[in-house]
Design a protein around this motif. Structure first.
Motif, PDB file in Angstrom:
ATOM      1  N   PHE A 257     -39.756  -8.549  23.182  1.00 33.40           N
ATOM      2  CA  PHE A 257     -40.254  -9.073  24.456  1.00 33.40           C
ATOM      3  C   PHE A 257     -40.616 -10.547  24.411  1.00 33.40           C
ATOM      4  O   PHE A 257     -40.902 -11.143  25.446  1.00 33.40           O
ATOM      5  CB  PHE A 257     -41.456  -8.243  24.924  1.00 33.40           C
ATOM      6  N   SER A 258     -40.628 -11.136  23.241  1.00 33.63           N
ATOM      7  CA  SER A 258     -40.869 -12.574  23.148  1.00 33.63           C
ATOM      8  C   SER A 258     -40.383 -13.067  21.794  1.00 33.63           C
ATOM      9  O   SER A 258     -40.359 -12.306  20.824  1.00 33.63           O
ATOM     10  CB  SER A 258     -42.357 -12.894  23.330  1.00 33.63           C
ATOM     11  N   GLU A 259     -40.003 -14.344  21.726  1.00 36.41           N
ATOM     12  CA  GLU A 259     -39.631 -14.943  20.442  1.00 36.41           C
ATOM     13  C   GLU A 259     -40.887 -15.082  19.584  1.00 36.41           C
ATOM     14  O   GLU A 259     -41.937 -15.500  20.082  1.00 36.41           O
ATOM     15  CB  GLU A 259     -39.006 -16.319  20.656  1.00 36.41           C
ATOM     16  N   ILE A 260     -40.769 -14.727  18.314  1.00 37.83           N
ATOM     17  CA  ILE A 260     -41.956 -14.739  17.458  1.00 37.83           C
ATOM     18  C   ILE A 260     -41.664 -15.401  16.109  1.00 37.83           C
ATOM     19  O   ILE A 260     -40.537 -15.393  15.617  1.00 37.83           O
ATOM     20  CB  ILE A 260     -42.504 -13.311  17.207  1.00 37.83           C
ATOM     21  N   ASN A 261     -42.700 -16.002  15.545  1.00 37.36           N
ATOM     22  CA  ASN A 261     -42.728 -16.370  14.139  1.00 37.36           C
ATOM     23  C   ASN A 261     -43.287 -15.176  13.373  1.00 37.36           C
ATOM     24  O   ASN A 261     -44.200 -14.500  13.862  1.00 37.36           O
ATOM     25  CB  ASN A 261     -43.652 -17.567  13.913  1.00 37.36           C
ATOM     26  N   ILE A 262     -42.769 -14.908  12.184  1.00 35.30           N
ATOM     27  CA  ILE A 262     -43.268 -13.781  11.384  1.00 35.30           C
ATOM     28  C   ILE A 262     -43.728 -14.304  10.025  1.00 35.30           C
ATOM     29  O   ILE A 262     -42.983 -15.011   9.330  1.00 35.30           O
ATOM     30  CB  ILE A 262     -42.172 -12.704  11.188  1.00 35.30           C
ATOM     31  N   PHE A 263     -44.965 -13.949   9.656  1.00 31.14           N
ATOM     32  CA  PHE A 263     -45.538 -14.356   8.384  1.00 31.14           C
ATOM     33  C   PHE A 263     -46.103 -13.135   7.661  1.00 31.14           C
ATOM     34  O   PHE A 263     -46.579 -12.197   8.306  1.00 31.14           O
ATOM     35  CB  PHE A 263     -46.680 -15.372   8.589  1.00 31.14           C
TER      36      PHE A 263
END
Length: 367
Positions: A257-263
Protein backbone atom coordinates in the motif's frame (compact mmCIF):
# COMPACT_ATOMS: atom_id res chain seq x y z
CA UNK A 1 -14.11 14.31 -21.13
CA UNK A 2 -12.09 12.04 -23.44
CA UNK A 3 -13.83 9.69 -25.86
CA UNK A 4 -14.95 6.44 -24.30
CA UNK A 5 -16.25 7.90 -21.08
CA UNK A 6 -19.14 10.06 -20.00
CA UNK A 7 -20.27 11.32 -16.65
CA UNK A 8 -22.72 8.66 -15.51
CA UNK A 9 -22.86 9.77 -11.92
CA UNK A 10 -26.31 11.24 -12.44
CA UNK A 11 -27.86 8.03 -13.78
CA UNK A 12 -30.67 6.72 -11.62
CA UNK A 13 -32.63 3.49 -12.03
CA UNK A 14 -35.80 4.42 -13.93
CA UNK A 15 -38.08 1.59 -12.96
CA UNK A 16 -38.56 -0.77 -10.07
CA UNK A 17 -37.26 -3.54 -12.30
CA UNK A 18 -33.83 -1.91 -12.18
CA UNK A 19 -33.36 -2.95 -8.59
CA UNK A 20 -31.18 -6.00 -8.04
CA UNK A 21 -31.50 -7.98 -4.82
CA UNK A 22 -27.91 -8.07 -3.64
CA UNK A 23 -26.67 -11.32 -2.14
CA UNK A 24 -23.97 -12.32 0.30
CA UNK A 25 -21.28 -14.48 -1.29
CA UNK A 26 -19.14 -16.53 1.08
CA UNK A 27 -16.00 -18.62 0.67
CA UNK A 28 -15.44 -21.28 3.35
CA UNK A 29 -11.97 -22.86 3.59
CA UNK A 30 -11.45 -22.88 -0.18
CA UNK A 31 -8.59 -24.99 -1.56
CA UNK A 32 -7.55 -25.37 -5.18
CA UNK A 33 -4.63 -26.98 -7.00
CA UNK A 34 -3.47 -26.79 -10.59
CA UNK A 35 -1.14 -29.49 -11.97
CA UNK A 36 -0.24 -30.47 -8.42
CA UNK A 37 0.57 -26.93 -7.31
CA UNK A 38 -1.62 -25.46 -4.59
CA UNK A 39 -3.06 -22.16 -5.80
CA UNK A 40 -5.65 -21.45 -3.08
CA UNK A 41 -4.75 -22.39 0.50
CA UNK A 42 -7.75 -22.35 2.82
CA UNK A 43 -9.33 -18.96 2.09
CA UNK A 44 -12.45 -17.99 4.08
CA UNK A 45 -14.23 -14.63 3.68
CA UNK A 46 -17.52 -13.08 2.59
CA UNK A 47 -18.68 -10.26 0.31
CA UNK A 48 -21.60 -8.58 2.06
CA UNK A 49 -24.83 -7.65 0.23
CA UNK A 50 -24.41 -4.53 -1.90
CA UNK A 51 -20.73 -3.96 -1.11
CA UNK A 52 -17.79 -3.66 -3.50
CA UNK A 53 -15.08 -6.08 -2.37
CA UNK A 54 -11.72 -5.90 -4.15
CA UNK A 55 -9.46 -8.95 -4.35
CA UNK A 56 -5.99 -7.42 -4.38
CA UNK A 57 -2.61 -9.04 -4.79
CA UNK A 58 0.33 -9.67 -7.14
CA UNK A 59 0.20 -12.03 -10.10
CA UNK A 60 -0.15 -15.64 -8.98
CA UNK A 61 -1.77 -14.78 -5.65
CA UNK A 62 -5.01 -16.62 -6.52
CA UNK A 63 -7.33 -13.66 -7.22
CA UNK A 64 -8.68 -14.76 -10.60
CA UNK A 65 -8.86 -18.42 -9.55
CA UNK A 66 -11.06 -17.43 -6.60
CA UNK A 67 -13.28 -15.42 -8.96
CA UNK A 68 -13.61 -18.36 -11.36
CA UNK A 69 -14.53 -20.65 -8.46
CA UNK A 70 -17.27 -18.21 -7.43
CA UNK A 71 -18.57 -18.10 -11.01
CA UNK A 72 -18.59 -21.90 -11.37
CA UNK A 73 -16.00 -21.92 -14.17
CA UNK A 74 -13.54 -23.73 -11.88
CA UNK A 75 -14.31 -26.32 -9.21
CA UNK A 76 -12.51 -25.96 -5.90
CA UNK A 77 -10.59 -28.89 -4.47
CA UNK A 78 -12.04 -28.37 -1.00
CA UNK A 79 -14.32 -26.05 0.93
CA UNK A 80 -17.65 -24.48 0.05
CA UNK A 81 -19.08 -21.46 -1.79
CA UNK A 82 -22.36 -20.10 -0.43
CA UNK A 83 -24.84 -17.57 -1.80
CA UNK A 84 -27.02 -16.09 0.95
CA UNK A 85 -25.83 -18.98 3.16
CA UNK A 86 -27.07 -21.57 0.62
CA UNK A 87 -24.35 -23.87 -0.70
CA UNK A 88 -23.79 -23.49 -4.45
CA UNK A 89 -20.49 -25.36 -4.61
CA UNK A 90 -19.22 -27.94 -2.16
CA UNK A 91 -18.68 -31.64 -1.56
CA UNK A 92 -22.26 -32.53 -2.52
CA UNK A 93 -23.46 -29.57 -4.63
CA UNK A 94 -22.13 -27.89 -7.75
CA UNK A 95 -24.50 -25.48 -9.47
CA UNK A 96 -23.49 -24.63 -13.05
CA UNK A 97 -22.66 -20.96 -13.79
CA UNK A 98 -26.05 -20.20 -15.38
CA UNK A 99 -27.92 -21.25 -12.23
CA UNK A 100 -25.91 -19.22 -9.71
CA UNK A 101 -27.33 -15.75 -10.31
CA UNK A 102 -23.75 -14.54 -10.65
CA UNK A 103 -22.50 -12.29 -13.47
CA UNK A 104 -18.93 -12.38 -14.77
CA UNK A 105 -17.15 -9.61 -16.64
CA UNK A 106 -13.93 -10.81 -18.28
CA UNK A 107 -10.68 -8.89 -18.45
CA UNK A 108 -10.73 -8.67 -22.26
CA UNK A 109 -14.48 -7.83 -22.36
CA UNK A 110 -15.11 -10.87 -24.68
CA UNK A 111 -17.50 -9.00 -27.01
CA UNK A 112 -18.63 -10.79 -30.17
CA UNK A 113 -17.30 -8.76 -33.12
CA UNK A 114 -20.01 -9.94 -35.55
CA UNK A 115 -22.86 -8.88 -33.25
CA UNK A 116 -24.22 -5.40 -32.68
CA UNK A 117 -23.86 -3.79 -29.29
CA UNK A 118 -27.52 -4.54 -28.56
CA UNK A 119 -27.13 -8.21 -29.53
CA UNK A 120 -24.01 -8.51 -27.39
CA UNK A 121 -25.91 -7.27 -24.35
CA UNK A 122 -28.96 -9.43 -25.18
CA UNK A 123 -26.81 -12.56 -25.57
CA UNK A 124 -27.16 -13.71 -21.94
CA UNK A 125 -30.93 -13.21 -21.80
CA UNK A 126 -31.93 -16.42 -23.59
CA UNK A 127 -34.48 -17.33 -20.91
CA UNK A 128 -36.63 -14.32 -21.87
CA UNK A 129 -38.84 -13.87 -24.95
CA UNK A 130 -37.00 -11.90 -27.62
CA UNK A 131 -39.07 -8.74 -27.15
CA UNK A 132 -38.52 -8.76 -23.39
CA UNK A 133 -34.81 -9.54 -23.83
CA UNK A 134 -34.47 -6.60 -26.21
CA UNK A 135 -36.21 -4.32 -23.71
CA UNK A 136 -33.89 -5.45 -20.90
CA UNK A 137 -30.80 -5.08 -23.11
CA UNK A 138 -31.79 -1.55 -24.08
CA UNK A 139 -32.37 -0.69 -20.44
CA UNK A 140 -28.91 -2.05 -19.53
CA UNK A 141 -27.33 0.08 -22.28
CA UNK A 142 -29.23 3.11 -21.04
CA UNK A 143 -27.91 2.40 -17.55
CA UNK A 144 -24.31 2.67 -18.79
CA UNK A 145 -25.01 5.67 -21.05
CA UNK A 146 -24.70 3.85 -24.40
CA UNK A 147 -28.32 3.51 -25.58
CA UNK A 148 -27.45 5.52 -28.73
CA UNK A 149 -24.80 2.92 -29.67
CA UNK A 150 -27.20 -0.05 -29.76
CA UNK A 151 -26.83 -0.66 -33.51
CA UNK A 152 -23.07 -0.15 -33.71
CA UNK A 153 -20.50 -2.97 -33.71
CA UNK A 154 -17.72 -3.36 -31.11
CA UNK A 155 -14.91 -2.35 -33.49
CA UNK A 156 -16.50 1.10 -33.85
CA UNK A 157 -16.24 1.74 -30.09
CA UNK A 158 -13.35 3.01 -28.00
CA UNK A 159 -11.84 0.83 -25.29
CA UNK A 160 -13.81 2.65 -22.62
CA UNK A 161 -17.06 2.21 -24.53
CA UNK A 162 -16.36 -1.51 -25.03
CA UNK A 163 -15.76 -1.81 -21.29
CA UNK A 164 -19.17 -0.29 -20.60
CA UNK A 165 -20.88 -2.61 -23.13
CA UNK A 166 -19.32 -5.57 -21.31
CA UNK A 167 -20.57 -4.13 -18.03
CA UNK A 168 -24.08 -3.70 -19.47
CA UNK A 169 -24.06 -7.32 -20.68
CA UNK A 170 -23.01 -8.55 -17.23
CA UNK A 171 -25.70 -6.45 -15.53
CA UNK A 172 -28.53 -7.20 -17.96
CA UNK A 173 -29.66 -10.45 -16.22
CA UNK A 174 -29.61 -8.48 -12.92
CA UNK A 175 -27.20 -10.79 -11.09
CA UNK A 176 -27.19 -10.66 -7.32
CA UNK A 177 -23.38 -10.82 -7.45
CA UNK A 178 -21.18 -9.32 -10.18
CA UNK A 179 -17.62 -10.60 -10.61
CA UNK A 180 -15.14 -8.38 -12.47
CA UNK A 181 -11.67 -9.59 -13.48
CA UNK A 182 -9.19 -6.68 -13.89
CA UNK A 183 -11.90 -4.61 -15.64
CA UNK A 184 -9.71 -1.56 -16.27
CA UNK A 185 -6.36 -3.17 -17.14
CA UNK A 186 -6.77 -2.74 -20.91
CA UNK A 187 -7.72 0.94 -20.78
CA UNK A 188 -5.61 3.99 -21.55
CA UNK A 189 -4.21 5.34 -18.27
CA UNK A 190 -5.68 8.78 -19.06
CA UNK A 191 -9.19 7.33 -19.13
CA UNK A 192 -8.96 4.99 -16.16
CA UNK A 193 -9.93 7.47 -13.46
CA UNK A 194 -13.10 8.69 -15.17
CA UNK A 195 -14.21 5.25 -16.36
CA UNK A 196 -13.53 3.76 -12.93
CA UNK A 197 -15.68 6.47 -11.33
CA UNK A 198 -18.45 5.88 -13.88
CA UNK A 199 -18.34 2.12 -13.28
CA UNK A 200 -18.51 2.58 -9.52
CA UNK A 201 -21.57 4.83 -9.93
CA UNK A 202 -23.26 2.18 -12.08
CA UNK A 203 -22.48 -0.54 -9.53
CA UNK A 204 -23.95 1.58 -6.75
CA UNK A 205 -27.13 2.19 -8.74
CA UNK A 206 -27.47 -1.47 -9.75
CA UNK A 207 -27.15 -2.42 -6.06
CA UNK A 208 -25.49 -5.73 -6.89
CA UNK A 209 -22.75 -7.15 -4.71
CA UNK A 210 -19.51 -6.71 -6.68
CA UNK A 211 -16.19 -8.55 -6.36
CA UNK A 212 -13.44 -6.84 -8.37
CA UNK A 213 -10.00 -8.35 -9.04
CA UNK A 214 -7.08 -5.93 -9.29
CA UNK A 215 -3.33 -5.85 -8.72
CA UNK A 216 -3.37 -2.06 -8.24
CA UNK A 217 -3.59 -0.97 -4.58
CA UNK A 218 -4.69 2.57 -5.45
CA UNK A 219 -7.46 1.24 -7.68
CA UNK A 220 -8.67 -1.00 -4.85
CA UNK A 221 -8.63 1.93 -2.44
CA UNK A 222 -10.60 4.11 -4.88
CA UNK A 223 -13.31 1.51 -5.50
CA UNK A 224 -13.71 -0.85 -2.59
CA UNK A 225 -15.80 -0.80 0.54
CA UNK A 226 -13.41 -3.50 1.74
CA UNK A 227 -10.20 -4.98 0.36
CA UNK A 228 -9.03 -8.61 0.62
CA UNK A 229 -5.25 -8.80 0.19
CA UNK A 230 -3.98 -12.15 -1.12
CA UNK A 231 -0.51 -13.62 -1.40
CA UNK A 232 0.50 -17.08 -2.63
CA UNK A 233 -3.07 -18.35 -2.39
CA UNK A 234 -3.58 -17.17 1.18
CA UNK A 235 -5.64 -14.34 2.64
CA UNK A 236 -3.21 -11.89 4.25
CA UNK A 237 -5.70 -9.31 5.52
CA UNK A 238 -9.21 -8.05 4.84
CA UNK A 239 -10.64 -4.68 5.84
CA UNK A 240 -11.22 -1.11 4.70
CA UNK A 241 -8.56 0.80 2.80
CA UNK A 242 -7.82 2.82 5.94
CA UNK A 243 -7.42 -0.31 8.07
CA UNK A 244 -5.02 -1.96 5.65
CA UNK A 245 -2.97 1.19 5.16
CA UNK A 246 -2.72 2.28 8.79
CA UNK A 247 -2.57 -1.17 10.42
CA UNK A 248 -1.02 -3.61 7.93
CA UNK A 249 -0.88 -7.21 9.14
CA UNK A 250 2.71 -7.73 8.00
CA UNK A 251 5.52 -6.13 6.04
CA UNK A 252 4.13 -7.49 2.76
CA UNK A 253 0.85 -5.65 3.38
CA UNK A 254 2.71 -2.51 4.38
CA UNK A 255 4.75 -2.58 1.17
CA UNK A 256 1.73 -3.23 -1.02
CA UNK A 257 0.00 0.00 0.00
CA UNK A 258 2.98 2.33 0.09
CA UNK A 259 6.65 2.43 -0.90
CA UNK A 260 8.78 1.57 2.11
CA UNK A 261 12.35 1.47 3.33
CA UNK A 262 13.12 -1.78 5.19
CA UNK A 263 15.70 -2.04 7.97
CA UNK A 264 16.61 -4.83 10.42
CA UNK A 265 16.45 -4.21 14.15
CA UNK A 266 15.74 -5.68 17.58
CA UNK A 267 13.66 -4.75 20.60
CA UNK A 268 15.39 -3.27 23.65
CA UNK A 269 13.51 -1.93 26.67
CA UNK A 270 10.29 -1.94 24.71
CA UNK A 271 11.63 0.19 21.87
CA UNK A 272 13.37 -0.25 18.52
CA UNK A 273 16.27 1.85 17.31
CA UNK A 274 15.98 2.74 13.62
CA UNK A 275 18.21 4.90 11.38
CA UNK A 276 15.41 7.49 11.49
CA UNK A 277 14.56 7.47 15.16
CA UNK A 278 13.67 5.43 18.22
CA UNK A 279 10.09 4.04 18.22
CA UNK A 280 7.91 1.87 20.49
CA UNK A 281 8.01 -1.88 19.78
CA UNK A 282 4.36 -2.42 20.67
CA UNK A 283 3.63 -5.91 22.00
CA UNK A 284 6.95 -7.41 20.81
CA UNK A 285 9.16 -8.84 23.54
CA UNK A 286 12.63 -7.54 24.36
CA UNK A 287 15.30 -9.26 22.29
CA UNK A 288 12.95 -9.93 19.36
CA UNK A 289 14.47 -9.53 15.92
CA UNK A 290 12.29 -7.22 13.86
CA UNK A 291 11.93 -5.70 10.41
CA UNK A 292 11.28 -2.00 10.32
CA UNK A 293 9.26 -0.43 7.50
CA UNK A 294 9.48 3.32 6.95
CA UNK A 295 7.15 4.86 4.36
CA UNK A 296 8.94 7.03 1.80
CA UNK A 297 6.22 9.65 2.18
CA UNK A 298 6.88 9.76 5.93
CA UNK A 299 10.52 10.82 5.58
CA UNK A 300 10.82 14.60 5.89
CA UNK A 301 13.85 16.23 4.24
CA UNK A 302 14.90 19.83 4.88
CA UNK A 303 17.96 22.05 4.88
CA UNK A 304 18.15 22.29 8.65
CA UNK A 305 14.87 21.41 10.41
CA UNK A 306 15.38 17.65 10.80
CA UNK A 307 16.95 15.65 13.61
CA UNK A 308 19.41 13.49 11.62
CA UNK A 309 22.13 14.71 9.21
CA UNK A 310 22.02 13.18 5.73
CA UNK A 311 23.60 13.50 2.32
CA UNK A 312 21.66 13.48 -0.95
CA UNK A 313 23.18 10.84 -3.26
CA UNK A 314 20.60 10.95 -6.04
CA UNK A 315 17.55 12.97 -6.94
CA UNK A 316 14.91 12.12 -9.52
CA UNK A 317 12.24 14.55 -10.69
CA UNK A 318 8.86 12.78 -11.10
CA UNK A 319 6.61 15.75 -11.77
CA UNK A 320 4.66 16.53 -8.60
CA UNK A 321 7.24 14.81 -6.40
CA UNK A 322 10.96 14.07 -6.32
CA UNK A 323 12.51 10.76 -5.29
CA UNK A 324 15.65 11.09 -3.18
CA UNK A 325 18.27 8.56 -2.09
CA UNK A 326 20.03 9.59 1.08
CA UNK A 327 22.97 8.38 3.16
CA UNK A 328 22.40 8.62 6.94
CA UNK A 329 24.59 7.68 9.93
CA UNK A 330 24.24 4.23 11.47
CA UNK A 331 23.42 2.19 8.37
CA UNK A 332 24.99 1.28 5.04
CA UNK A 333 21.50 1.13 3.51
CA UNK A 334 20.29 4.11 1.57
CA UNK A 335 17.16 5.86 2.80
CA UNK A 336 14.65 6.74 0.11
CA UNK A 337 12.26 9.67 0.45
CA UNK A 338 9.47 11.24 -1.62
CA UNK A 339 9.21 15.00 -1.24
CA UNK A 340 7.27 17.73 -2.99
CA UNK A 341 9.03 18.83 -6.19
CA UNK A 342 10.98 22.07 -5.75
CA UNK A 343 10.96 21.81 -1.97
CA UNK A 344 14.79 21.78 -1.82
CA UNK A 345 17.17 24.09 -3.71
CA UNK A 346 18.75 22.54 -6.79
CA UNK A 347 22.17 21.02 -6.16
CA UNK A 348 21.76 20.85 -2.36
CA UNK A 349 23.71 17.91 -0.91
CA UNK A 350 23.87 18.32 2.87
CA UNK A 351 20.40 18.06 4.43
CA UNK A 352 18.64 16.84 7.57
CA UNK A 353 15.93 14.21 7.83
CA UNK A 354 13.30 13.04 10.29
CA UNK A 355 10.45 10.56 10.12
CA UNK A 356 6.87 10.72 11.30
CA UNK A 357 6.50 8.02 13.95
CA UNK A 358 3.17 6.83 12.46
CA UNK A 359 5.05 6.05 9.23
CA UNK A 360 7.53 3.74 11.01
CA UNK A 361 6.07 0.23 11.31
CA UNK A 362 7.66 -2.60 13.28
CA UNK A 363 7.07 -6.29 12.46
CA UNK A 364 8.39 -9.48 13.97
CA UNK A 365 11.07 -10.81 11.63
CA UNK A 366 9.69 -14.36 11.26
CA UNK A 367 6.22 -13.01 10.47
Amino acid sequence: MASGSSNLNGIEPRTASAVTFAAKLSFEDIHHSYHGKETIRGISMSAQPGEVLCLLGPSGSGKTTLLRIAAGIEAQGGGRVLLNDQEIAGPNVFLPPERRGVGLMFQDFALFPHMSVLDNVRFGLTALPKSEATKEARFALERVGLAHYADKFPHALSGGEQQRVALARALAPRPSVLLMDEPFSGLDSRLKDSIRADTLAILRHSRATAIVVTHDAEEAMRMADRIALLRDGRLVQVGTAEELYLKPADIFAAGFFSEINIFPGFVKSGRVETPLGNVPAGPLADGSNVRIAVRLSGVAVSQSGGTIPARVLSRRFLGVVELLELAVPGTDQLVRARIRAGQLPSGLREVTVSANERDILVFEKDA
